[in-house]
Write a protein that holds these residues in place. Structure first.
Motif, mmCIF file in Angstrom:
data_model
loop_
_atom_site.group_PDB
_atom_site.id
_atom_site.type_symbol
_atom_site.label_atom_id
_atom_site.label_comp_id
_atom_site.label_asym_id
_atom_site.label_seq_id
_atom_site.Cartn_x
_atom_site.Cartn_y
_atom_site.Cartn_z
ATOM 1 N N LYS A 11 0.835 -1.206 0.000
ATOM 2 C CA LYS A 11 0.000 0.000 0.000
ATOM 3 C C LYS A 11 0.864 1.248 0.000
ATOM 4 O O LYS A 11 0.584 2.221 -0.723
ATOM 5 C CB LYS A 11 -0.923 -0.011 1.228
ATOM 6 N N LYS A 12 1.935 1.222 0.808
ATOM 7 C CA LYS A 12 2.867 2.341 0.837
ATOM 8 C C LYS A 12 3.532 2.524 -0.524
ATOM 9 O O LYS A 12 3.651 3.652 -1.032
ATOM 10 C CB LYS A 12 3.929 2.097 1.913
ATOM 11 N N GLY A 13 3.960 1.427 -1.124
ATOM 12 C CA GLY A 13 4.588 1.504 -2.433
ATOM 13 C C GLY A 13 3.643 2.061 -3.484
ATOM 14 O O GLY A 13 4.050 2.863 -4.339
ATOM 15 N N GLN A 14 2.394 1.655 -3.427
ATOM 16 C CA GLN A 14 1.412 2.164 -4.367
ATOM 17 C C GLN A 14 1.242 3.675 -4.212
ATOM 18 O O GLN A 14 1.153 4.412 -5.202
ATOM 19 C CB GLN A 14 0.070 1.462 -4.153
ATOM 20 N N ALA A 15 1.204 4.149 -2.976
ATOM 21 C CA ALA A 15 1.038 5.585 -2.728
ATOM 22 C C ALA A 15 2.255 6.371 -3.231
ATOM 23 O O ALA A 15 2.114 7.419 -3.871
ATOM 24 C CB ALA A 15 0.822 5.834 -1.240
ATOM 25 N N VAL A 16 3.448 5.864 -2.947
ATOM 26 C CA VAL A 16 4.666 6.574 -3.348
ATOM 27 C C VAL A 16 4.790 6.610 -4.871
ATOM 28 O O VAL A 16 5.084 7.662 -5.457
ATOM 29 C CB VAL A 16 5.906 5.916 -2.718
ATOM 30 N N LEU A 17 4.560 5.483 -5.527
ATOM 31 C CA LEU A 17 4.629 5.474 -6.983
ATOM 32 C C LEU A 17 3.462 6.238 -7.608
ATOM 33 O O LEU A 17 3.575 6.747 -8.722
ATOM 34 C CB LEU A 17 4.687 4.042 -7.515
ATOM 35 N N GLY A 18 2.355 6.330 -6.882
ATOM 36 C CA GLY A 18 1.251 7.161 -7.357
ATOM 37 C C GLY A 18 1.648 8.628 -7.378
ATOM 38 O O GLY A 18 1.303 9.368 -8.315
ATOM 39 N N ASP A 19 2.371 9.073 -6.360
ATOM 40 C CA ASP A 19 2.871 10.455 -6.329
ATOM 41 C C ASP A 19 3.839 10.694 -7.478
ATOM 42 O O ASP A 19 3.791 11.740 -8.144
ATOM 43 C CB ASP A 19 3.546 10.723 -4.986
ATOM 44 N N TRP A 20 4.717 9.739 -7.724
ATOM 45 C CA TRP A 20 5.648 9.832 -8.855
ATOM 46 C C TRP A 20 4.879 9.930 -10.174
ATOM 47 O O TRP A 20 5.188 10.774 -11.031
ATOM 48 C CB TRP A 20 6.564 8.608 -8.840
ATOM 49 N N HIS A 21 3.853 9.108 -10.326
ATOM 50 C CA HIS A 21 3.031 9.120 -11.545
ATOM 51 C C HIS A 21 2.322 10.465 -11.710
ATOM 52 O O HIS A 21 2.257 11.003 -12.830
ATOM 53 C CB HIS A 21 2.004 7.984 -11.476
#
Length: 253
Positions: free
Chosen positions: A198-208
């Protein structure tokens, strides 16, 4: 209908009800989270159906959900941009995009993709019941287990690749996380691993999001004044993404 198939039927029904509610919220303009919640429901629906690999009448319904997901994606990106601009008190730039957002929501609500999804949801239980009665779904849980293992392996391989495609990593993180949450009784992942996904999804979502904003700044003159700031924060987003990917690889191997 009981056991694994009964749980599957119940989960899809709950998502159908939630999608109806999201549609009504969009129509009534009651809140700013209706589109986001609709897309979460679509991801959860696809996560339930994709591991079934055509069984239980899943292909048609999964395809309808994917079509609506593709249609609503750019509208969600615009919604995130508007919210970010308002957070930074750039209200003029945000206001210039509100009409685009409104017309996009109108098109979505009137779209063939939305009506087709609800028709498919109405038709799906009959096909599920028919295949269940014929004994065609007796080993379906084994297919789900194999799918879960395969997607985890793909994610680990992508994380190990020094030249990984971060877009693909982001997709695989979402796929592994949502499928594990859809089938907790079959998933080998721990709660800690799920939290890190979930954390990884949020961080890569910010990058996206930063990629999307910078791409729009190249096309839309009034956003160009923000480009330097976004490129700077993009560096932080990139570093955060590298860090969380390293943590995920350690946690999953």
């Amino acid at each position: 209908m009981s056991g694994f198939i009964g749980t599957l039927r119940s989960e899809v029904l709950q998502l159908q009800i939630a999608l109806y509610a999201c549609r009504e919220r969009l129509q009534a303009h009651t809140d700013d989270e209706a589109l986001h919640d609709m897309r979460v429901c679509l991801r959860r629906l696809r996560s339930l159906l994709k591991p079934l690999k055509g069984a239980a009448g899943s292909d048609a319904l999964q395809q309808r959900a994917a079509e609506l997901g593709r249609l609503s994606g750019p509208l969600r990106d615009l919604e995130v941009l508007i919210a970010m601009l308002r957070q930074q008190e750039e209200h003029a730039a945000a206001d210039r995009r509100v009409a685009e957002q409104g017309s996009g929501e109108t098109r979505l609500l009137a779209s063939r993709q939305l009506s087709a999804l609800f028709r498919a949801l109405d038709e799906w239980p009959q096909e599920l019941a028919r295949q269940h009665a014929g004994g065609e779904l007796d080993a379906l849980h084994k297919s789900v287990r194999r799918y879960l293992r395969k997607q985890r392996t793909r994610l680990v391989e992508a994380l190990r690749d020094a030249e990984h495609d971060r877009h693909r990593v982001r997709l695989l993180i979402k796929r592994v996380r949502y499928t594990a949450e859809a089938y907790p009784q079959l998933s080998p992942l721990s709660n800690q691993q799920l939290k890190l996904l979930k954390k990884g999804q949020a961080v890569l979502g910010d990058w996206h999001d930063h990629l999307q904003w910078l791409a729009r700044a190249e096309r839309e003159p009034d956003l160009q004044i923000f480009a330097a700031q976004w490129r700077q924060s993009m560096q932080a987003a990139d570093q955060a993404a590298e860090g969380v990917q390293a943590r995920l690889l350690a946690a999953l191997t």
